[in-house]
Design a protein around this motif. Structure first.
Motif: not given
Length: 384
Positions: A177, A181, A333, A337-338
């Motif tokens: 992710r 991302g 992602a 957002s992470l």
């Protein structure tokens, strides 16, 4: 040495200097073009070159990184939720933080009380928790202190399983992710910067070249657009379009190109009265060709430098929007957002925040250092 000794020197030691027409004004070093000097200055800038290498590696990893293990970015496994980082070969070195354990320091009136807190903290898995006493305490509240280390991979029977950067609250692999991302954030930044470049250069070039009433009207439009806050534009895009890459790019482009347009306009105003432009007009060259072939190439350095500073701004803006919930919608992602997910779990699972935040910082710093290097490279005063 006196004159007498000079006269006694053998004549064989001296040779007459022969001057020739083609060598009398010979240049001592080879001439270089402006581009060659700029490239030479950039290559001599060690921080800029290190930043360039780092950015190239990050771009490559954003492409191949998600395919380096067997986990997909949206593969959920609640039994593997919030697993700490564990890397083969590094799991024996505990201080690196990739040994697959969770650690916490807890306090209590006694060691036994602090130990009970540790057992409750780590799901009462007493057989897989190592307790190290830091302070025995004197019976007063929080005077005893221990360090508890929870071997979660052993507790869940996952001795042969490795999550290089751990997992999130839904059991999704953080390594996969993170790089997906990063890819999303870089795509948004590069596309937005490219559109800002095209629109800004064209708009600013036309405004500065024609001047007069045309320039006056075009500059008033820029002032109106510059006065609209970016967040307002984003909210409008969310009402019209679905949250995602397209709406973010459009919002970045709507107001982002104005800075480039103003810079290009100012440079064109300085150059359009130069002799080479007047010569081109005298020869009947069209206005569009003068702007494309004569004016824009002469300000290419400023355009490149400004674009390099636009990219990190777009990366940060996307991360900010995703962090506040207006950017990339789950389950996709992005770095923002992470970081948002990691921020919610920062106290107990700090690794979920550290890795995306560190990568975002590295990207921002590298682009800015490279931009500084390009600015020096395109400055004639820096050429030696």
């Amino acid at each position: 040495m006196d004159q007498k000794n000079v006269n006694n020197l053998p004549k064989e030691l001296f040779k007459p200097l022969v001057r020739k027409e083609d060598t009398s004004e010979k240049i001592s070093r080879p001439s270089r073009t402006f581009g060659q000097n700029a490239r030479r200055t950039l290559f001599k800038n060690i921080p800029a070159m290190i930043s360039l290498v780092v950015l190239i590696l990050i771009i490559i990893m954003s492409i191949i990184g998600p395919f380096m293990n067997k986990y997909g970015s949206n593969d959920q496994n609640l039994d593997h939720a919030k697993m700490p980082p564990r890397v083969p070969g590094l799991e024996k070195v505990s201080w690196l933080g990739f040994d697959g354990t969770l650690s916490d320091e807890l306090t209590g009136a006694t060691v036994e009380q602090a130990t009970q807190k540790a057992y409750m903290r780590f799901n009462n898995e007493e057989d897989y928790i190592d307790i190290k006493v830091i302070s025995d305490g004197d019976g007063s509240p929080n005077s005893a202190e221990i360090k508890a280390t929870y071997h979660i991979y052993k507790a869940k029977g996952l001795e042969d399983t490795y999550y290089w950067l751990g997992t999130d609250q839904l059991g999704r692999d953080q390594w996969t992710r993170l790089w997906e991302g990063t890819r999303v954030s870089l795509i948004i930044a590069f596309v937005a910067a490219l559109l800002d470049l095209v629109i800004g250069v064209a708009y600013g070039g036309i405004s500065g070249y024609y001047g007069g009433r045309v320039d006056n009207v075009m500059q008033r439009i820029i002032e109106i657009l510059s006065g609209i806050p970016s967040l307002v534009v984003i909210l409008l895009m969310m009402l019209i379009l679905k949250p995602g890459m397209t709406s973010i790019i459009i919002a970045l482009v709507i107001t982002g190109w104005t800075g480039m347009a103003r810079i290009v306009r100012g440079e064109v105003l300085k150059l359009k009265s130069q002799e080479f432009v007047l010569a081109a007009k005298t020869l009947g060259t069209s206005d569009g060709k003068i702007i494309r072939k004569h004016l824009i190439p002469n300000i290419s350095g400023i355009i490149i430098v400004n674009t390099m500073f636009t990219i990190p701004s777009a990366v940060f803006f996307e991360a900010f929007l995703s962090f506040i919930g207006l950017g990339i919608a789950p389950p996709k992602a992005s770095l923002g957002s992470l970081i948002d997910i990691g921020f919610d779990n920062m106290q107990i699972y700090p690794y979920m925040l550290v890795f995306p935040a560190a990568l975002l910082s590295i990207i921002m710093i590298a682009f800015n250092i490279l931009g500084d290097g390009l600015r020096d490279a395109f400055d004639p005063k820096m050429h030696k």
